[in-house]
Design an enzyme around this catalytic site. Structure first.
Site, PDB file in Angstrom:
ATOM      1  N   GLU A 377     -10.327 -14.428   0.585  1.00 38.80           N
ATOM      2  CA  GLU A 377      -9.057 -15.124   0.573  1.00 38.80           C
ATOM      3  C   GLU A 377      -8.156 -14.520   1.642  1.00 38.80           C
ATOM      4  O   GLU A 377      -8.186 -13.312   1.852  1.00 38.80           O
ATOM      5  CB  GLU A 377      -8.427 -14.930  -0.811  1.00 38.80           C
ATOM      6  N   LYS A 379      -5.084 -12.857   3.271  1.00 43.41           N
ATOM      7  CA  LYS A 379      -4.028 -12.015   2.732  1.00 43.41           C
ATOM      8  C   LYS A 379      -2.808 -12.238   3.607  1.00 43.41           C
ATOM      9  O   LYS A 379      -2.725 -11.739   4.724  1.00 43.41           O
ATOM     10  CB  LYS A 379      -4.436 -10.544   2.754  1.00 43.41           C
ATOM     11  N   ARG A 384       4.856 -10.302  -2.194  1.00 43.45           N
ATOM     12  CA  ARG A 384       4.205 -10.778  -3.407  1.00 43.45           C
ATOM     13  C   ARG A 384       5.236 -11.382  -4.337  1.00 43.45           C
ATOM     14  O   ARG A 384       6.331 -10.837  -4.487  1.00 43.45           O
ATOM     15  CB  ARG A 384       3.518  -9.607  -4.101  1.00 43.45           C
ATOM     16  N   ARG A 400       6.254  -7.688  -6.675  1.00 38.64           N
ATOM     17  CA  ARG A 400       5.027  -6.955  -6.932  1.00 38.64           C
ATOM     18  C   ARG A 400       5.247  -5.873  -7.971  1.00 38.64           C
ATOM     19  O   ARG A 400       4.377  -5.555  -8.763  1.00 38.64           O
ATOM     20  CB  ARG A 400       4.572  -6.318  -5.616  1.00 38.64           C
ATOM     21  N   GLU A 432       2.188 -15.390  -2.506  1.00 41.03           N
ATOM     22  CA  GLU A 432       2.794 -14.592  -1.450  1.00 41.03           C
ATOM     23  C   GLU A 432       3.855 -15.465  -0.803  1.00 41.03           C
ATOM     24  O   GLU A 432       3.575 -16.593  -0.393  1.00 41.03           O
ATOM     25  CB  GLU A 432       1.717 -14.189  -0.430  1.00 41.03           C
TER      26      GLU A 432
END
Length: 525
Positions: A377, A379, A384, A400, A432
């Site tokens: 995936e 990034k 986050r 996060r 994200e």
DNA sequence: GCCCCTGCCTC
DNA sequence: TTCGGAG
DNA sequence: CTCCGAAGAGGCAGGGGC
């Protein structure tokens, strides 16, 4: 400064084992090995699972025969001295008598000194298992004497004053605390600072300053209690506006005046949020789980497996509901074995995120995944975010670290509901948030994102637009999806939302059995 | 009203 | 975020 | 491998000072 973070490009790949969140049992995508819990990413990071959701919270072998009847505990414990306490707390759990370490009466507030002493013991210990034992004994003592103080004791042990999503910050740093000591003891700030250089730790400075202090008055404040310390911390955190700095210092002084023995040292470390005694959240959780087991079954020694199981339960529960104000009362009331039923993942409370873990290269990954299905995936280089959409239509966004970020992304909070399909009544997504150039339809580097205002943002003042890249769906229409495979959660995700370019997109992914696909995927940049 | 220092938070 | 130490 | 702690860059927010 194009530091590592900005050098990471958006196209960096991230991969995760296909069965991500629910690590233990279920697998449907290959890799059944016990250590199939992790993922690795090719370039620099990767994602990792969070705290275990071993679905098998089977019935405890060691059912508590008699749980809460405290009345049969031997009575009181008024003869123990603080010194004796330290000796007792170091005993092995099996030999420890929870009534032996308390130097206060049952039902009375737990003295802060008791906790400070425990910290001091832990400070001198390097083995985490030992630290955990000491803390476990500490908790057992509190449970046996003054269980209502357990929550405060646990908070302080974690060096927290509230759940992280409650946005309560002490607002005290080294500088302010140095001033506070100077104020309290009428010592020159410079002297404090030089002492700080020598001792290297503000806690030690406080301790030293305290003991060298000559009390001019005979007035002696009552001993500090754990609850008092925690409450004062919260008061400090809430202080704001004009004169708030001085007021905060005043509160600190009040605590310091009442502190004795090793209390100043740990008081200041708490205030500084730097305990540095080698004990942090995870270890505290272990101790808490075990203390609960011991406390439930006074007569027999718990089996090692029961202790392990308790540890798993408590860690899992905390990752699902990171709020001791809810967990501790439930634990005291119903015991560890029923905790998972009582403390569930709830929209509005951020769940512990699965984090990426760095890897040294693609080759490392290639080995790990041959034979098993895996997924990669992208990034994205942003921030986050965990977005909760509640039944009542309200939205909360968490970072996060579980901090409430809703006020930072009003644009996102307002728009998410537009991307969900109309049948969706509630959800929690993991994603994200990335800075986005709407005109050029391009992702912008983290650096740009970081210039966004952070609090109480007004929709009209937003200059940096963002796009949300979703990669996981944790909760949908009133039900947790955490027990499902990542691959299945993704399906739910794709089924539940519509992409809108530049605003809300699905993270680019790839699933394969072929290790070499990892390389080609990572070349997509 | 403006600027700097301190604290905190992101990666 | 990355690093290093301890167990 | 897990957990903890330290360190570093960049940047906003709030308070204190002038």
């Amino acid at each position: 400064m194009s530091k590592s973070s900005s050098s990471r490009t958006i196209n960096e790949v991230l991969m995760a084992a296909a069965h991500a969140r629910s690590c233990s049992s279920k697998k449907k995508l290959g890799d059944q090995t016990p250590n199939s819990k992790e993922f690795s990413s090719s370039l620099s990071n990767k994602k990792m699972k969070l705290g275990d959701q071993s679905p098998n919270l089977k019935e405890p072998i060691q059912k508590s025969s008699k749980s809460e009847d405290q009345s049969l505990h031997p009575t009181a414990t008024t003869t123990t001295t603080p010194e004796e306490t330290s000796v007792q707390l170091k005993k092995r759990s099996g030999d420890f008598n929870p009534n032996s370490a308390a130097f206060w009466k049952k039902g009375e507030s737990v003295p802060f000194l008791f906790l400070a002493r425990a910290f001091d013991l832990i400070d001198k210990e390097s083995r985490r298992t030992e630290m955990s034992t000491i803390l476990c004994n500490t908790f057992r003592t509190v449970i046996a004497t003054t269980p209502k103080d357990l929550t405060a004791v646990v908070y302080l042990s974690c060096n927290k004053i509230a759940p992280s999503y409650e946005d309560l910050e002490l607002g005290l740093g080294e500088t302010s605390l140095v001033k506070a000591i100077a104020d309290a003891y009428k010592i020159d700030v410079k002297h404090i600072k030089s002492k700080l250089k020598i001792l290297g730790d503000l806690g030690l400075v406080a301790k030293a300053s305290c003991s060298s202090q000559v009390k001019l008055f005979n007035y002696k404040p009552p001993p500090l209690t754990v609850v008092k310390v925690l409450d004062t911390c919260r008061t400090i955190a809430k202080e704001s506006g004009k004169d708030s700095q001085g007021n905060k210092r005043g509160h600190v002084k009040g605590l310091l005046d009442a502190a004795t023995d090793c209390e100043p040292q740990y008081l200041f470390r708490l205030l500084q949020s730097k305990m540095r005694i080698g004990l942090a959240e995870q270890t505290v959780l272990v101790a808490l789980g075990q203390a609960a087991v011991y406390s439930e079954n006074q007569s027999a020694l718990p089996s090692p497996s029961a202790l392990d199981e308790a540890t798993e339960i408590i860690k899992k529960v905390y990752s699902l509901l990171s709020n001791f104000d809810k967990i501790i009362p439930a634990l005291l009331e119903s015991g560890i074995w029923k905790l998972a039923e009582l403390c569930r993942f709830t929209p509005g409370v951020p769940i512990g995120p699965m984090l990426a873990k760095p890897t040294r290269g693609v080759s490392e990954i290639l080995k790990k995944f041959h034979g098993s299905e895996f997924t990669c995936e992208y990034k994205y280089d942003g921030e986050r975010a965990q977005i909760h959409y509640m039944e009542d239509g309200s939205v909360e966004i968490y970072s996060r670290n579980g901090e409430r970020n809703t006020g930072k992304f009003p644009d996102v909070a307002n728009s998410v509901k537009r991307f969900k399909k109309s049948s969706i009544t509630s959800f929690v997504i993991d994603c994200e948030v990335v800075a986005y150039d709407v005109d050029k339809q391009k992702i912008l580097p983290f650096q740009i994102l970081s210039t966004r205002a952070r609090k109480g943002v007004n929709m009209n003042d937003i200059t940096v637009k963002v796009c949300v890249f979703v990669f996981d769906l944790l909760y949908l229409n009133g039900e947790s999806l955490l027990e499902e495979q990542l691959i299945d959660r993704r399906e739910h995700l794709y089924d539940s939302f519509e992409e809108v370019t530049g605003e809300f997109q699905f993270a680019t992914t790839m699933v394969s059995y072929e290790p070499k696909d990892i390389q080609s995927f990572s070349k997509l940049l």
